[in-house]
Design an enzyme around this catalytic site. Structure first.
Site, PDB file in Angstrom:
ATOM      1  N   THR A 295       8.905  32.566  43.815  1.00  0.00           N
ATOM      2  CA  THR A 295       9.981  31.765  44.411  1.00  0.00           C
ATOM      3  C   THR A 295      10.174  30.785  43.806  1.00  0.00           C
ATOM      4  O   THR A 295       9.372  30.113  42.983  1.00  0.00           O
ATOM      5  CB  THR A 295       9.506  31.859  46.035  1.00  0.00           C
ATOM      6  OG1 THR A 295       9.928  32.926  46.876  1.00  0.00           O
ATOM      7  CG2 THR A 295      10.149  30.804  46.636  1.00  0.00           C
TER       8      THR A 295
ATOM      9  N   GLY B 202       5.689  37.866  50.218  1.00  0.00           N
ATOM     10  CA  GLY B 202       6.473  37.323  51.440  1.00  0.00           C
ATOM     11  C   GLY B 202       5.883  37.898  52.760  1.00  0.00           C
ATOM     12  O   GLY B 202       5.801  37.206  53.700  1.00  0.00           O
TER      13      GLY B 202
ATOM     14  N   ARG C   4      15.860  44.109  52.648  1.00  0.00           N
ATOM     15  CA  ARG C   4      14.374  43.508  53.078  1.00  0.00           C
ATOM     16  C   ARG C   4      14.529  41.847  53.247  1.00  0.00           C
ATOM     17  O   ARG C   4      15.330  41.271  51.998  1.00  0.00           O
ATOM     18  CB  ARG C   4      13.218  43.800  51.927  1.00  0.00           C
ATOM     19  CG  ARG C   4      11.972  43.241  52.034  1.00  0.00           C
ATOM     20  CD  ARG C   4      11.922  41.925  51.158  1.00  0.00           C
ATOM     21  NE  ARG C   4      10.555  41.190  51.070  1.00  0.00           N
ATOM     22  CZ  ARG C   4      10.110  40.240  50.497  1.00  0.00           C
ATOM     23  NH1 ARG C   4      11.143  39.420  49.928  1.00  0.00           N
ATOM     24  NH2 ARG C   4       8.795  39.855  50.452  1.00  0.00           N
TER      25      ARG C   4
ATOM     26  N   THR D  62       5.195  29.943  48.461  1.00  0.00           N
ATOM     27  CA  THR D  62       5.555  31.053  47.546  1.00  0.00           C
ATOM     28  C   THR D  62       4.628  32.082  47.381  1.00  0.00           C
ATOM     29  O   THR D  62       3.346  31.639  47.695  1.00  0.00           O
ATOM     30  CB  THR D  62       5.875  30.392  46.028  1.00  0.00           C
ATOM     31  OG1 THR D  62       6.201  31.522  45.137  1.00  0.00           O
ATOM     32  CG2 THR D  62       4.594  29.485  45.637  1.00  0.00           C
TER      33      THR D  62
END
Length: 318
Positions: A178, A232, A206, A229
């Site tokens: 991320t 998730g 998702r 990050t």
């Protein structure tokens, strides 16, 4: 207050071949964002600009360079938050727009809502003069290769992306990166921003931690700001950003220790790895990752300080 900008470019099992590109991208992001802070612009402007820089760089999993879902499509998440009034904008499942982070800021500033997603997010972006790209324009060759490799591993029973407790630590590390930024400006206002393409091979629809306040992003002038990050599903279940800020505000834990303690506990309890960048209201910095690598950097006193491997710190003039 001296302005500070702190960024990350994703935590995970980053291969050595991608290290140089990520570090170059981190430095460019810091220079682009800090230029605004140095000119007296807000922390909100700085985090948006820093993230926009990484959304243009295919070394990162955000904007151009985003991971592909199992259908080979880019679906992006983003969030941005300011710490004075606790206003925020979040969006999910956005397709075919180059800068999700800027759309998220428009959600914050131009609506009475905090979170929108899917086709409605795309229509909202168009209404606010974000030009949709030709379908597939955000898909890179690297993202295609990553999806092909993921599907090959999955066919062999080596990947189960939604059940991290069933995986070894190494497998979970491969799943997500991320980009994010946290800043404090001369007025002491804190802002945080996070943007991502999610994880390779995810189910269509998702949603990860990045657009969820308290998980991927949070900013509060009375405590600090965080962008996270990593995996998730793990970060959502642990509520990592808020855990870090709670240690700072309720237990008076120093920012670096709070970032380390919360991230370590998350991985110990849930296996999934990740990382976080944190600024407290005094401008102290916290950086930690339980994954193999995390690209990170910050500007303080006109010095660039950055790294990607554990125990590794580089310094150079801004």
């Amino acid at each position: 207050m001296k302005p500070i900008l702190l960024v990350h470019g994703g935590a995970g099992d980053i291969p050595a071949s991608r290290v140089s590109g990520k570090l170059d991208g981190i430095k460019k992001s810091l220079r682009d964002g800090f230029k605004l802070l140095n000119n007296g612009q807000s922390s909100l402007d700085a985090v948006e600009e820093a993230v926009r820089s990484m959304e243009l760089d295919d070394n990162f999993n955000a904007g151009y360079g985003s991971c592909l879902n199992s259908d080979g499509i880019v679906e992006m998440d983003a969030s941005i938050m300011e710490g004075k009034y606790l206003k925020a904008g979040c969006l999910t499942l956005l397709q075919d727009i180059m800068h999700p982070i800027s759309v998220a800021r428009k959600v914050m500033e131009k609506t009475n809502h905090t979170f929108i997603g899917g086709e409605s997010a795309l229509k909202f972006a168009e209404t606010h003069n974000f030009k949709p790209l030709t379908k597939g324009s955000l898909v890179t060759e690297n993202a295609k290769l990553a999806l092909d490799e993921f599907k090959e591993r999955q066919a062999k029973g080596l990947d189960t992306i939604f059940s991290p407790t069933e995986l070894d630590k190494k497998s979970v590390e491969e799943l997500g990166e991320t980009v994010g930024a946290v800043a404090i400006d001369v007025d002491g206002n804190i802002a945080a921003a996070t943007s991502t393409g999610g994880i390779t091979g995810k189910m269509p629809g998702r949603i990860g931690d990045s657009p969820i306040l308290g998980c991927g992003t949070y900013a509060d002038n009375e405590i600090g700001g965080v962008s996270t990050t990593g995996h998730g599903e793990t970060i959502m279940r642990f509520n990592l950003a808020q855990r870090i800020l709670q240690l700072i505000s309720l237990k008076q834990v120093p920012v670096q220790q709070a970032t380390e303690d919360a991230t370590r506990e998350m991985t110990q309890r849930l296996i999934g790895t990740g990382g976080a960048i944190t600024l407290d209201k005094q401008g102290e910095v916290g950086i930690y990752f339980s994954s193999e690598r995390m690209a990170w950097g910050y500007v303080k006193d006109n010095k660039l300080i950055y790294g990607i491997n554990k125990g590794e710190i580089y310094r150079e003039d801004l």
